[in-house]
Design a protein around this motif. Structure first.
Motif, PDB file in Angstrom:
ATOM      1  N   SER A  32      54.412  24.642  76.915  1.00  0.00           N
ATOM      2  CA  SER A  32      54.927  25.353  78.078  1.00  0.00           C
ATOM      3  C   SER A  32      54.176  26.655  78.331  1.00  0.00           C
ATOM      4  N   PRO A  33      53.919  26.988  79.605  1.00  0.00           N
ATOM      5  CA  PRO A  33      53.299  28.271  79.925  1.00  0.00           C
ATOM      6  C   PRO A  33      54.186  29.465  79.546  1.00  0.00           C
ATOM      7  N   ASP A  34      55.468  29.209  79.271  1.00  0.00           N
ATOM      8  CA  ASP A  34      56.374  30.315  78.919  1.00  0.00           C
ATOM      9  C   ASP A  34      55.912  31.068  77.682  1.00  0.00           C
ATOM     10  N   HIS A  35      55.197  30.362  76.777  1.00  0.00           N
ATOM     11  CA  HIS A  35      54.793  31.009  75.529  1.00  0.00           C
ATOM     12  C   HIS A  35      53.406  31.623  75.612  1.00  0.00           C
ATOM     13  N   VAL A  36      52.833  31.627  76.811  1.00  0.00           N
ATOM     14  CA  VAL A  36      51.491  32.169  76.992  1.00  0.00           C
ATOM     15  C   VAL A  36      51.619  33.383  77.890  1.00  0.00           C
ATOM     16  N   ALA A  37      51.296  34.556  77.323  1.00  0.00           N
ATOM     17  CA  ALA A  37      51.733  35.792  77.993  1.00  0.00           C
ATOM     18  C   ALA A  37      50.675  36.579  78.743  1.00  0.00           C
ATOM     19  N   SER A  38      49.410  36.159  78.668  1.00  0.00           N
ATOM     20  CA  SER A  38      48.385  36.970  79.335  1.00  0.00           C
ATOM     21  C   SER A  38      47.218  36.076  79.709  1.00  0.00           C
ATOM     22  N   ASP A  40      44.188  36.513  78.693  1.00  0.00           N
ATOM     23  CA  ASP A  40      43.462  36.250  77.450  1.00  0.00           C
ATOM     24  C   ASP A  40      44.094  35.088  76.709  1.00  0.00           C
ATOM     25  N   GLU A  41      45.407  35.081  76.641  1.00  0.00           N
ATOM     26  CA  GLU A  41      46.086  33.991  75.935  1.00  0.00           C
ATOM     27  C   GLU A  41      45.915  32.675  76.680  1.00  0.00           C
ATOM     28  N   ALA A  42      45.833  32.748  78.014  1.00  0.00           N
ATOM     29  CA  ALA A  42      45.602  31.522  78.778  1.00  0.00           C
ATOM     30  C   ALA A  42      44.227  30.942  78.427  1.00  0.00           C
ATOM     31  N   GLU A  43      43.236  31.807  78.250  1.00  0.00           N
ATOM     32  CA  GLU A  43      41.913  31.351  77.792  1.00  0.00           C
ATOM     33  C   GLU A  43      42.024  30.686  76.433  1.00  0.00           C
ATOM     34  N   MET A  44      42.810  31.280  75.561  1.00  0.00           N
ATOM     35  CA  MET A  44      43.000  30.730  74.213  1.00  0.00           C
ATOM     36  C   MET A  44      43.710  29.384  74.292  1.00  0.00           C
ATOM     37  N   ALA A  45      44.689  29.305  75.187  1.00  0.00           N
ATOM     38  CA  ALA A  45      45.439  28.054  75.334  1.00  0.00           C
ATOM     39  C   ALA A  45      44.513  26.942  75.807  1.00  0.00           C
ATOM     40  N   ARG A  46      43.643  27.292  76.734  1.00  0.00           N
ATOM     41  CA  ARG A  46      42.678  26.303  77.229  1.00  0.00           C
ATOM     42  C   ARG A  46      41.754  25.821  76.128  1.00  0.00           C
TER      43      ARG A  46
ATOM     44  N   TYR B  86      47.139  23.180  87.226  1.00  0.00           N
ATOM     45  CA  TYR B  86      47.869  23.147  85.957  1.00  0.00           C
ATOM     46  C   TYR B  86      47.621  24.432  85.186  1.00  0.00           C
ATOM     47  N   TRP B  87      46.337  24.843  85.091  1.00  0.00           N
ATOM     48  CA  TRP B  87      46.026  26.044  84.331  1.00  0.00           C
ATOM     49  C   TRP B  87      46.418  27.314  85.067  1.00  0.00           C
ATOM     50  N   ARG B  88      46.460  27.253  86.390  1.00  0.00           N
ATOM     51  CA  ARG B  88      46.876  28.438  87.144  1.00  0.00           C
ATOM     52  C   ARG B  88      48.282  28.870  86.740  1.00  0.00           C
ATOM     53  N   ALA B  89      49.138  27.915  86.411  1.00  0.00           N
ATOM     54  CA  ALA B  89      50.492  28.269  85.974  1.00  0.00           C
ATOM     55  C   ALA B  89      50.429  29.087  84.683  1.00  0.00           C
ATOM     56  N   PHE B  90      49.491  28.748  83.813  1.00  0.00           N
ATOM     57  CA  PHE B  90      49.364  29.485  82.552  1.00  0.00           C
ATOM     58  C   PHE B  90      48.830  30.899  82.798  1.00  0.00           C
ATOM     59  N   TYR B  91      47.976  31.041  83.804  1.00  0.00           N
ATOM     60  CA  TYR B  91      47.450  32.368  84.107  1.00  0.00           C
ATOM     61  C   TYR B  91      48.414  33.151  85.002  1.00  0.00           C
ATOM     62  N   ARG B  92      49.585  32.579  85.292  1.00  0.00           N
ATOM     63  CA  ARG B  92      50.578  33.199  86.158  1.00  0.00           C
ATOM     64  C   ARG B  92      50.002  33.477  87.537  1.00  0.00           C
TER      65      ARG B  92
END
Lengths: 280, 192
Positions: A32-38, A40-46, B86-92
């Protein structure tokens, strides 16, 4: 990103939260994106997602990245059903003859009456007037921007348009709709939770005349079952079904996306409701 | 929906062949498209959702009279849009939404064709995946490499990883966090 801090107590909170993302990902569940807070973290998640996918394949071979055969079969079936539903939309609606003595015979200028559902279903002149809006084009439905009245004096431009009174505010309580037709088009004045709006009664699929359903508060098309909400947006499409699991009493979702209903310009002044209409 | 009591018209006959072609396209492309998406989202539930999104959109918008090359391009372009959303949701970031971004029928550009035939078979064979993982991990300091190997390649839990490395769970979480942060900096895993 900042240089690596040496103290393991730094990052502990972020690491705890991020682990919830990783745990789901690595166990093959939906993360879930809920646990990804920034960012930078989105890059890490990817990176983590790509690493997870590549290691599945590296470990188990090509089948690590292959779809579940049950999923493939199910999607094939779903698509075939959707394709058939869409093909049925291309069939033009049957033309119904209008019984003699119908209230809609003859040209209509101004009508402020609330229309019964049964009368609406009989189509007739209402549908013809609705389609005229398309023939005249959108120019007939909006005042030219430079001349749009802001309240007070109405600048009339000969040969262009004018504000025509169609009903009163008292006639349109919240959640209701009143049918109107002018010389150039037909539509509904609706009260969407206090907001007065005018909506064309022409379905954006094939031009059938929509009817208002007071119990569901939508504008429904008798031809193929499209429903529009009081904002003029398609209300019973696949997106709605995905979010809410259904729509009112419908058996299936409306299979294609449709443009929103045309919105004639409307104004309320001294308890009277006006729509902008072309000079005919 | 309205039922149609009239006999089948010419429109129906024209529609039928393209429906058969549609399933032919699906059968040929569903697995490559799914693999393309899975490589970029890393888990089956999301890969299934996005694959379904691509093909359901195709039902509505794909022109099946085009040649297969253009059709495959279109499918990859729609897939890329779906993955980006999909990834845009993660980047808010606000999600653009599939309906608003048309895949279009512009001339084929190489970025939207997906893997070439040789690449596709290399990916399928798993060798490329192994190389990608190795290449990324080799660029990391030893302890970062170790924690990612244990978590991703051996698929150990945080607790098991911590035991293997002789550190606390809390330390393991921080270590994997920093390792991924570094890995995100040094390079990409998936093909372009």
């Amino acid at each position: 990103m900042a240089d690596e801090p040496r103290d393991p107590r730094e990052n502990i909170e972020e690491a705890e939260r991020f682990e919830q993302y990783l745990d789901a990902l690595i166990s093959g569940e939906r993360p879930s994106p809920d646990h990804v807070a920034s960012g930078d973290e989105a890059e890490m998640a990817r990176t983590a997602a790509e690493l997870a996918a590549a290691s599945s394949v590296a470990q188990t071979g090509p089948q690590g990245a292959d779809p579940d055969p049950a999923f493939v079969q199910q999607l094939r079936l779903r698509m075939r059903q959707a394709d058939q539903a869409i093909a049925s939309l291309k069939v033009p609606p049957p033309v119904r003859s209008v019984p003699a003595g119908d209230a809609f015979t003859g040209p209509t200028y101004l009508s402020r009456v609330r229309i019964s559902r049964r009368a609406l279903l009989q189509g007739g002149a209402g549908a013809a007037v609705g389609l005229a809006a398309g023939a005249l084009g959108l120019a007939a439905l909006r005042p030219p921007p430079a001349q749009r009245p802001l309240g007070g004096d109405v600048p009339l431009v000969p040969g262009e348009g004018f504000w025509q009174t169609v009903t009163t505010l008292a006639d349109v309580p919240p959640g209701s709709a009143v049918r109107f037709s002018t010389a150039s088009f037909a539509g509904y004045v609706v009260n969407d939770g206090g907001q007065i709006r005018a909506l064309s009664s022409v379905c954006t699929h094939m031009g059938c005349t929509l009817y208002f359903r007071p119990d569901w508060k939508d504008l429904r098309c008798p031809c193929h079952g499209a429903s529009f909400d009081l904002k003029g947006q398609l209300a019973n499409g696949r997106d709605t079904w995905k979010q809410t699991g259904g729509y009112r009493g419908d058996a299936t979702a409306y299979p294609v996306s449709l443009p929103a209903l045309v919105r004639p310009a409307v104004k309320v002044e001294n308890g009277q409701i006006y729509v902008w209409t072309a000079q005919v | 929906m309205a039922t149609n009591p009239e006999p089948p018209s010419a429109t129906d006959a024209e529609a039928a062949p393209s429906r058969g072609r549609f399933e032919e396209i699906y059968d040929a492309q569903v697995v490559p498209i799914y693999r393309f998406i899975y490589a970029r989202v890393g888990n089956a539930p999301d890969a299934e959702d996005l694959t379904a999104q691509v093909f359901m959109r195709a039902v509505e918008q794909l022109d099946t009279t085009r040649d297969m090359g253009q059709i495959v391009s279109w499918l990859y372009r729609v897939s890329q849009n779906a993955i980006a959303d999909y990834w845009r949701a993660f980047y808010r970031l606000p999600v653009i939404g599939a309906d608003q971004v048309g895949a279009g029928w512009e001339p084929v550009d190489t970025a939207a064709t997906g893997p070439s035939d040789e690449e596709a078979s290399a990916i399928a064979g798993g060798e490329r995946a192994r190389k990608q993982v190795d290449s990324l991990l080799r660029r990391l300091p030893a302890n970062y490499r170790r924690v990612l190997e244990l978590r991703f390649i051996q698929r150990l839990s945080v607790a098991e990883t911590a035991d293997q490395m002789g550190i606390t769970r809390g330390n393991a979480k921080v270590l994997q966090y920093r390792a991924l942060r570094k890995a995100a900096l040094v390079g990409e895993v998936a093909d372009g």
